[in-house]
Design a protein around this motif. Structure first.
Motif, mmCIF file in Angstrom:
data_model
loop_
_atom_site.group_PDB
_atom_site.id
_atom_site.type_symbol
_atom_site.label_atom_id
_atom_site.label_comp_id
_atom_site.label_asym_id
_atom_site.label_seq_id
_atom_site.Cartn_x
_atom_site.Cartn_y
_atom_site.Cartn_z
ATOM 1 N N GLY A 107 29.221 -14.312 -4.502
ATOM 2 C CA GLY A 107 29.825 -15.625 -4.340
ATOM 3 C C GLY A 107 31.005 -15.656 -3.395
ATOM 4 N N ALA A 108 31.640 -14.503 -3.183
ATOM 5 C CA ALA A 108 32.865 -14.461 -2.381
ATOM 6 C C ALA A 108 32.601 -14.338 -0.888
ATOM 7 C CB ALA A 108 33.745 -13.295 -2.841
ATOM 8 N N MET A 109 31.487 -13.702 -0.518
ATOM 9 C CA MET A 109 31.186 -13.474 0.897
ATOM 10 C C MET A 109 30.095 -14.431 1.362
ATOM 11 S SD MET A 109 33.311 -11.005 1.488
ATOM 12 C CE MET A 109 32.925 -9.980 2.912
ATOM 13 N N ASP A 110 30.136 -14.783 2.631
ATOM 14 C CA ASP A 110 29.129 -15.693 3.177
ATOM 15 C C ASP A 110 27.774 -15.013 3.332
ATOM 16 O OD1 ASP A 110 30.962 -17.699 3.250
ATOM 17 O OD2 ASP A 110 31.370 -17.565 5.393
ATOM 18 N N ILE A 111 27.802 -13.752 3.718
ATOM 19 C CA ILE A 111 26.559 -13.005 3.890
ATOM 20 C C ILE A 111 25.993 -12.666 2.517
ATOM 21 C CG2 ILE A 111 25.602 -10.813 4.736
ATOM 22 C CD1 ILE A 111 27.661 -10.988 6.995
ATOM 23 N N SER A 112 24.693 -12.699 2.397
ATOM 24 C CA SER A 112 24.053 -12.505 1.096
ATOM 25 C C SER A 112 24.293 -11.100 0.552
ATOM 26 C CB SER A 112 22.548 -12.749 1.206
ATOM 27 O OG SER A 112 21.926 -11.713 1.947
ATOM 28 N N LEU A 113 24.338 -11.004 -0.760
ATOM 29 C CA LEU A 113 24.503 -9.706 -1.410
ATOM 30 C C LEU A 113 23.361 -8.766 -1.029
ATOM 31 C CD1 LEU A 113 25.969 -7.880 -3.456
ATOM 32 C CD2 LEU A 113 24.575 -8.943 -5.257
ATOM 33 N N LYS A 114 22.176 -9.300 -0.909
ATOM 34 C CA LYS A 114 21.011 -8.494 -0.539
ATOM 35 C C LYS A 114 21.244 -7.778 0.790
ATOM 36 C CE LYS A 114 15.987 -8.917 0.217
ATOM 37 N NZ LYS A 114 15.941 -8.485 1.631
ATOM 38 N N ARG A 115 21.832 -8.481 1.746
ATOM 39 C CA ARG A 115 22.078 -7.886 3.067
ATOM 40 C C ARG A 115 23.132 -6.782 2.976
ATOM 41 N NH1 ARG A 115 22.166 -10.272 8.529
ATOM 42 N NH2 ARG A 115 21.863 -8.446 9.875
ATOM 43 N N TRP A 116 24.167 -7.015 2.188
ATOM 44 C CA TRP A 116 25.193 -5.983 2.022
ATOM 45 C C TRP A 116 24.593 -4.731 1.381
ATOM 46 C CZ3 TRP A 116 29.186 -6.553 4.883
ATOM 47 C CH2 TRP A 116 29.815 -7.789 5.070
ATOM 48 N N ILE A 117 23.784 -4.929 0.347
ATOM 49 C CA ILE A 117 23.186 -3.784 -0.349
ATOM 50 C C ILE A 117 22.250 -3.018 0.580
ATOM 51 C CG2 ILE A 117 21.624 -3.101 -2.225
ATOM 52 C CD1 ILE A 117 22.777 -5.389 -3.886
ATOM 53 N N GLU A 118 21.480 -3.731 1.378
ATOM 54 C CA GLU A 118 20.564 -3.073 2.315
ATOM 55 C C GLU A 118 21.311 -2.189 3.311
ATOM 56 O OE1 GLU A 118 18.551 -6.341 4.074
ATOM 57 O OE2 GLU A 118 16.992 -6.456 2.521
ATOM 58 N N THR A 119 22.518 -2.588 3.675
ATOM 59 C CA THR A 119 23.300 -1.851 4.672
ATOM 60 C C THR A 119 24.135 -0.742 4.053
ATOM 61 O OG1 THR A 119 23.473 -3.925 5.924
ATOM 62 C CG2 THR A 119 24.915 -2.125 6.600
ATOM 63 N N SER A 120 24.531 -0.911 2.805
ATOM 64 C CA SER A 120 25.469 0.017 2.167
ATOM 65 C C SER A 120 24.778 1.213 1.523
ATOM 66 C CB SER A 120 26.289 -0.725 1.109
ATOM 67 O OG SER A 120 27.084 0.184 0.376
ATOM 68 N N GLU A 121 25.089 2.400 2.015
ATOM 69 C CA GLU A 121 24.559 3.618 1.406
ATOM 70 C C GLU A 121 25.213 3.883 0.054
ATOM 71 O OE1 GLU A 121 22.013 5.334 2.495
ATOM 72 O OE2 GLU A 121 21.824 3.956 4.195
ATOM 73 N N LEU A 122 26.481 3.548 -0.076
ATOM 74 C CA LEU A 122 27.179 3.837 -1.331
ATOM 75 C C LEU A 122 26.757 2.890 -2.452
ATOM 76 C CD1 LEU A 122 30.840 4.819 -0.381
ATOM 77 C CD2 LEU A 122 28.748 6.169 -0.379
ATOM 78 N N ILE A 123 26.575 1.626 -2.132
ATOM 79 C CA ILE A 123 26.138 0.689 -3.172
ATOM 80 C C ILE A 123 24.726 1.044 -3.637
ATOM 81 C CG2 ILE A 123 25.564 -1.710 -3.692
ATOM 82 C CD1 ILE A 123 27.837 -2.588 -1.906
ATOM 83 N N LYS A 124 23.855 1.370 -2.696
ATOM 84 C CA LYS A 124 22.497 1.778 -3.080
ATOM 85 C C LYS A 124 22.532 3.040 -3.933
ATOM 86 C CE LYS A 124 20.902 1.572 1.161
ATOM 87 N NZ LYS A 124 20.067 1.555 2.380
ATOM 88 N N ASP A 125 23.383 3.974 -3.558
ATOM 89 C CA ASP A 125 23.503 5.206 -4.342
ATOM 90 C C ASP A 125 23.991 4.902 -5.751
ATOM 91 O OD1 ASP A 125 23.811 8.308 -4.401
ATOM 92 O OD2 ASP A 125 25.760 7.565 -5.079
ATOM 93 N N ARG A 126 24.950 4.001 -5.849
ATOM 94 C CA ARG A 126 25.500 3.646 -7.160
ATOM 95 C C ARG A 126 24.462 2.941 -8.024
ATOM 96 N NH1 ARG A 126 29.962 5.545 -9.919
ATOM 97 N NH2 ARG A 126 30.212 4.198 -11.733
ATOM 98 N N LEU A 127 23.628 2.145 -7.409
ATOM 99 C CA LEU A 127 22.628 1.385 -8.159
ATOM 100 C C LEU A 127 21.454 2.241 -8.621
ATOM 101 C CD1 LEU A 127 22.444 -1.904 -6.048
ATOM 102 C CD2 LEU A 127 23.318 -1.681 -8.388
#
Length: 307
Positions: free
Chosen positions: A276-296
């Protein structure tokens, strides 16, 4: 404009340049050029924009007052450059002043000193000091909640996610269309770099911004004497018409981390807030982030321990 060898410290203009870099405050000066300055504005992500230039004919400079802590390191010809950077930082000298002095070859063993291009000196100082602070951070206990820090400035939106973990760090930047590094009319360009506990063995492709933001996050954790995983998200909107240098990244991440964070009990709750805080979708951030994917997706010891 004045050309010289990186190891040539003789000549009036070179001497003046070093005096300006070592000064404790801005210096009054006058410059006479050999011809009318020409050229276009040169843009870099690491340093401020450069305008037209011309060969220098003559320079007049007021007698500058040298920063005493920098002066002491300058005259110590046996002090290694790395040790000088860390010592000056610990004594409270501003990062920007350390970087300027480092760029004119003010530190290091006497016979090995040399000029360093500004963009490299900025990253070298951020990286060296950041690595030193990281060593301390890795000795601290983990934070015990999920946090989000935020700030906005210059049509940039910054969000810093921290979570209980051994040290790991990531910076992701999203450049909107019609911004400096994304002339596209339609697509948002998003990219990032990361490191796990052992750090990186190669230079971050995202450039000096990576090390500037890493320094800011390591500083914050060191102040608190805690360890965490950190993901820095940056949205660069069209109002950011011209890059102003790496200091923009370092100082705005510092600004975000000085504010009171939002705290969450679970990683999923923190991600929901990001959505809700960022304009870009959460899905796009997760796709780009190695650390978030690792955490999930990576199973951890605590997943097998009953509460």
């Amino acid at each position: 404009k004045y050309r010289t060898s990186i190891r040539n410290f003789s000549g009036k203009i070179v001497e003046f340049t070093r005096e300006i870099a070592l000064a404790a405050r801005p210096v009054d000066m006058e410059v006479i050029f050999e011809k009318k300055p020409r050229g276009n504005i040169a843009l870099y992500d690491e340093v401020q924009p450069h305008g037209p230039s011309a060969p220098i004919k003559k320079v007049w400079l007021e007698n500058p007052k040298v920063e005493p802590r920098i002066e002491k390191a300058y005259y110590d010809g046996d002090l290694k450059a790395k040790d000088a950077l860390i010592e000056l930082y610990r004594k409270g000298v501003l990062i920007s002043r350390i970087q300027k002095a480092f760029s004119v070859g003010a530190f290091g063993v006497e016979e090995r000193r040399k000029f360093v291009p500004t963009r490299w000196s900025i990253t070298a100082v951020d990286s060296t000091i950041g690595n030193e602070i990281k060593k301390k951070v890795k000795e601290y206990p983990f934070i015990n909640e999920y946090r989000i820090y935020e700030t906005q400035s210059l049509d940039n939106r910054w969000l810093v996610l921290m979570y209980p973990s051994a040290w790991q760090y990531e910076l992701i930047e999203a450049w909107y269309p019609n911004t400096t590094w994304n002339p596209s009319k339609r697509q948002i360009v998003i990219f990032g770099d990361h490191e796990f506990y052992k750090g990186r063995s190669t230079y971050a492709t995202i450039g000096g911004c990576y090390y500037a933001a890493r320094l800011a996050t390591a500083e914050a954790l060191n102040r608190e004497r805690r360890q965490a995983g950190v993901v820095v998200l940056r949205e660069i909107h069209p109002g950011y018409i011209m890059p102003v240098g790496v200091w923009n990244v370092r100082e705005h991440v510092r600004d975000a981390l000085r504010k009171e964070p939002r705290k969450f009990e679970t990683f999923q709750q923190a991600l929901a807030y990001i959505s809700g805080a960022m304009d870009i979708s959460l899905k796009r951030w997760i796709e780009t982030s190695e650390l978030i994917k690792d955490r999930l997706h990576q199973r951890r010891i605590e997943d097998f321990v009953e509460p």
